[in-house]
Design a protein around this motif. Structure first.
Motif, mmCIF file in Angstrom:
data_model
loop_
_atom_site.group_PDB
_atom_site.id
_atom_site.type_symbol
_atom_site.label_atom_id
_atom_site.label_comp_id
_atom_site.label_asym_id
_atom_site.label_seq_id
_atom_site.Cartn_x
_atom_site.Cartn_y
_atom_site.Cartn_z
ATOM 1 N N VAL A 128 0.817 -1.217 0.000
ATOM 2 C CA VAL A 128 0.000 0.000 0.000
ATOM 3 C C VAL A 128 0.849 1.265 0.000
ATOM 4 C CG1 VAL A 128 -1.981 -1.054 1.165
ATOM 5 C CG2 VAL A 128 -0.243 0.096 2.543
ATOM 6 N N ASP A 129 2.144 1.119 0.300
ATOM 7 C CA ASP A 129 2.914 2.350 0.483
ATOM 8 C C ASP A 129 4.338 2.307 -0.054
ATOM 9 O OD1 ASP A 129 3.914 4.787 1.355
ATOM 10 O OD2 ASP A 129 2.937 4.720 3.289
ATOM 11 N N SER A 130 5.221 1.520 0.620
ATOM 12 C CA SER A 130 6.647 1.766 0.396
ATOM 13 C C SER A 130 7.157 1.404 -0.991
ATOM 14 C CB SER A 130 7.476 1.033 1.460
ATOM 15 O OG SER A 130 7.279 -0.352 1.382
ATOM 16 N N GLY A 134 9.057 5.662 -5.277
ATOM 17 C CA GLY A 134 10.478 5.874 -5.536
ATOM 18 C C GLY A 134 11.327 6.357 -4.367
ATOM 19 N N LYS A 135 10.808 6.331 -3.139
ATOM 20 C CA LYS A 135 11.696 6.681 -2.024
ATOM 21 C C LYS A 135 12.489 5.445 -1.630
ATOM 22 C CE LYS A 135 9.723 10.644 0.399
ATOM 23 N NZ LYS A 135 9.067 11.140 1.632
ATOM 24 N N THR A 136 13.813 5.586 -1.581
ATOM 25 C CA THR A 136 14.678 4.474 -1.154
ATOM 26 C C THR A 136 15.587 5.011 -0.056
ATOM 27 O OG1 THR A 136 16.551 4.958 -2.589
ATOM 28 C CG2 THR A 136 14.749 3.677 -3.566
ATOM 29 N N ILE A 179 -4.611 3.235 7.612
ATOM 30 C CA ILE A 179 -5.359 4.228 8.408
ATOM 31 C C ILE A 179 -4.783 5.625 8.161
ATOM 32 C CG2 ILE A 179 -5.940 4.974 10.768
ATOM 33 C CD1 ILE A 179 -6.236 2.015 11.474
ATOM 34 N N LYS A 180 -3.473 5.700 7.957
ATOM 35 C CA LYS A 180 -2.880 6.996 7.575
ATOM 36 C C LYS A 180 -3.557 7.517 6.312
ATOM 37 C CE LYS A 180 0.637 7.211 4.806
ATOM 38 N NZ LYS A 180 1.983 6.954 4.271
ATOM 39 N N TYR A 181 -3.711 6.644 5.309
ATOM 40 C CA TYR A 181 -4.392 7.081 4.076
ATOM 41 C C TYR A 181 -5.829 7.492 4.376
ATOM 42 C CZ TYR A 181 -0.562 5.698 1.078
ATOM 43 O OH TYR A 181 0.666 5.621 0.472
ATOM 44 N N HIS A 215 -4.149 6.944 -4.266
ATOM 45 C CA HIS A 215 -3.945 8.202 -3.525
ATOM 46 C C HIS A 215 -2.467 8.582 -3.594
ATOM 47 C CE1 HIS A 215 -4.757 11.264 -0.403
ATOM 48 N NE2 HIS A 215 -3.454 11.081 -0.179
ATOM 49 N N LYS A 216 -1.603 7.604 -3.287
ATOM 50 C CA LYS A 216 -0.168 7.921 -3.284
ATOM 51 C C LYS A 216 0.307 8.345 -4.674
ATOM 52 C CE LYS A 216 4.342 6.621 -1.654
ATOM 53 N NZ LYS A 216 5.142 5.816 -0.750
ATOM 54 N N ALA A 217 -0.204 7.668 -5.699
ATOM 55 C CA ALA A 217 0.213 7.987 -7.078
ATOM 56 C C ALA A 217 -0.093 9.452 -7.396
ATOM 57 C CB ALA A 217 -0.506 7.067 -8.061
ATOM 58 N N MET A 230 3.132 18.705 -0.718
ATOM 59 C CA MET A 230 2.067 17.719 -0.789
ATOM 60 C C MET A 230 2.524 16.343 -0.284
ATOM 61 S SD MET A 230 -0.500 17.396 -3.914
ATOM 62 C CE MET A 230 -1.811 16.207 -3.836
ATOM 63 N N ARG A 231 3.728 15.953 -0.708
ATOM 64 C CA ARG A 231 4.171 14.604 -0.350
ATOM 65 C C ARG A 231 4.376 14.471 1.156
ATOM 66 N NH1 ARG A 231 7.901 10.392 -3.791
ATOM 67 N NH2 ARG A 231 7.624 8.688 -2.314
ATOM 68 N N LYS A 232 4.675 15.574 1.815
ATOM 69 C CA LYS A 232 4.885 15.446 3.264
ATOM 70 C C LYS A 232 3.608 15.013 3.987
ATOM 71 C CE LYS A 232 6.222 19.857 4.183
ATOM 72 N NZ LYS A 232 6.367 21.171 4.833
ATOM 73 N N THR A 233 2.445 15.184 3.334
ATOM 74 C CA THR A 233 1.211 14.707 3.986
ATOM 75 C C THR A 233 1.270 13.186 4.204
ATOM 76 O OG1 THR A 233 0.016 14.396 1.888
ATOM 77 C CG2 THR A 233 -0.236 16.540 2.977
ATOM 78 N N LEU A 234 2.019 12.482 3.326
ATOM 79 C CA LEU A 234 2.124 11.019 3.459
ATOM 80 C C LEU A 234 2.887 10.625 4.725
ATOM 81 C CD1 LEU A 234 2.989 10.022 -0.242
ATOM 82 C CD2 LEU A 234 0.760 9.938 0.886
ATOM 83 N N ASN A 235 3.421 11.642 5.393
ATOM 84 C CA ASN A 235 4.163 11.415 6.618
ATOM 85 C C ASN A 235 3.304 11.604 7.862
ATOM 86 O OD1 ASN A 235 7.194 11.875 7.945
ATOM 87 N ND2 ASN A 235 7.093 10.879 5.954
#
Ligand code: NAD
Ligand code: GLY
Length: 355
Positions: A128-130, A134-136, A179-181, A215-217, A230-235
């Motif tokens: 669902v996430d990692s 492309g974050k490594t 649940i984060k999503y 959502h992540k896409a 925007m991407r920081k919301t995924l945190n």
């Protein structure tokens, strides 16, 4: 099987998601020259599958768990690639959970300045996430994900068949990110609240996985390199989650995300940022998945690790993304002292069974 493409300035990523995705894509993959990275647990369960689909390609098996997310493992993978004669024409296949995906993804980005990368996530959290976006990274000097790269996989193969062997604890970790999503996306929130009785069912995981990826896409398309806000919301939940993960270590990333969300919802509600009824509803979901939330004695000290969070722009302040209302989150920035005091207060109230 559904297909979704993430187009970004640094490359495109095709996501194949659903039952049958692995069998459908693995045949094509096997026509390429492959170097597979996996971990000891996944290898024990799926060496037959790797053999059947990928033949006699070199396979690097790393010890399972977060402790492999370090520079020694990274260089051991790179050395193995070099010893195996891997060239730029190879594809690195990262087959495992988020730890394999993060370390192997970084190795793919570094080897000969970058070779093709395919992610085959085998945990719910990785599906669902990692594996997407492309974050490594590896952990470094006691800080999570300190050294890393943005490196898009050309392909991500998300197949629920791998979840059949997943221990319940790992399902719980995946639900942490789900649940984060839910705290970011109103539709996912509605699905979670309507299906609160079947969160641990396989069919629920299959259904919600695509929503989370979609959502992540959308976020990654808009803000691939995490610079546009925007991407920081995924945190969301991760500031405190990561701090506790570094300090306490005993639990897994997904569980600390759930715990971090709980503490941050407390802070957001106290500061009038999070709608109280909405906060209670999210807390209900968190408790359904995690059970009791720990009220640590030394939570304030553990919270000091949030000073290293990559979202912070000042050393003296802590940034966190908190839920505000369904489909809406906000960034809160607090002085370190105030943040740690609020975390301590929340822990004490949990201990006293006041919340
Ligand atoms: P993990 O990779 O350690 O996997 C959890 C456990 O499940 C391991 O013991 C593993 O061997 C086992 N496992 C994997 N697949 C299995 C299967 N199919 N059946 C049985 N067991 C299986 O942990 P994780 O929860 O997948 O990932 C956590 C990591 O992901 C953390 O390091 C976190 O920082 C990272 N992460 C990265 C991103 C990103 O965007 N790159 C996002 C979220 C989390
Ligand atoms: N999991 C956070 C991100 O991908 O940005």
């Amino acid at each position: 099987m559904k297909k979704l493409i993430i187009r970004t300035p640094s490359g495109n990523s095709a996501i194949y998601c659903g039952a049958g995705a692995f069998a459908a894509r693995a045949g094509q993959l096997s026509e390429r020259r492959l170097f597979v990275v996996t971990d000891s647990n996944v290898f024990a369960l799926y060496s037959g599958v790797i053999n059947e689909y990928f033949g006699s390609c070199p396979v690097h098996v790393m010890p399972a768990g977060e402790r492999s997310k370090n520079q020694r493992r990274l260089f051991s993978i790179l050395a193995d690639m070099s010893k195996s004669g891997v060239t730029r024409s190879y594809t690195l296949v990262a087959m495992g959970g988020g730890v394999v995906g993060d370390v192997a993804g970084l190795a793919a980005s570094l080897y000969m300045r970058g070779i093709d990368l395919v992610q085959i996530p085998t945990t719910l959290l990785a599906q669902v996430d990692s594996s997407v976006g492309g974050k490594t990274a590896i952990d470094f000097n006691g800080v999570k994900n300190m050294i890393g790269a943005f490196y898009q996989p050309s392909e991500v193969i998300v197949d629920p068949m791998f979840l059949k062997t997943l221990p319940a604890r790992e399902v719980r970790c995946g639900l942490g990110e789900i649940i984060k999503y839910g705290a970011l996306d109103e539709n996912i929130y509605e699905k979670l609240t309507k299906n609160a009785g079947r969160l641990f069912e396989e069919s629920f995981a299959e259904d919600i996985t695509y929503d989370c990826i979609a959502h992540k896409a959308a976020v990654v398309r808009a803000d691939e390199r995490d610079t546009g806000g925007m991407r920081k919301t995924l945190n969301l939940g991760h500031t405190t989650g990561h701090a506790f993960e570094l300090y306490y270590k005993r639990r897994s990333h997904g569980e600390f995300v759930l715990i971090g969300m709980y503490y941050e919802i407390y802070i957001a509600a106290k500061m009038g940022v999070c709608d109280p009824a909405y906060g209670r509803s999210l807390v209900g979901l968190i408790k359904k998945v995690l059970g009791a939330v720990p009220g640590y004695d030394d939570a304030g000290r553990a919270a000091l690790f949030a000073k290293f969070d990559k979202k912070n722009t000042e050393n003296s302040q802590v940034s966190m993304v908190v839920p505000a209302a369904p489909g809406r989150s906000e960034e809160l920035v607090l002085p370190v002292g105030e943040y740690c005091a609020l975390i301590s207060e929340c822990a004490a109230r949990i201990k006293e069974k006041e919340i």
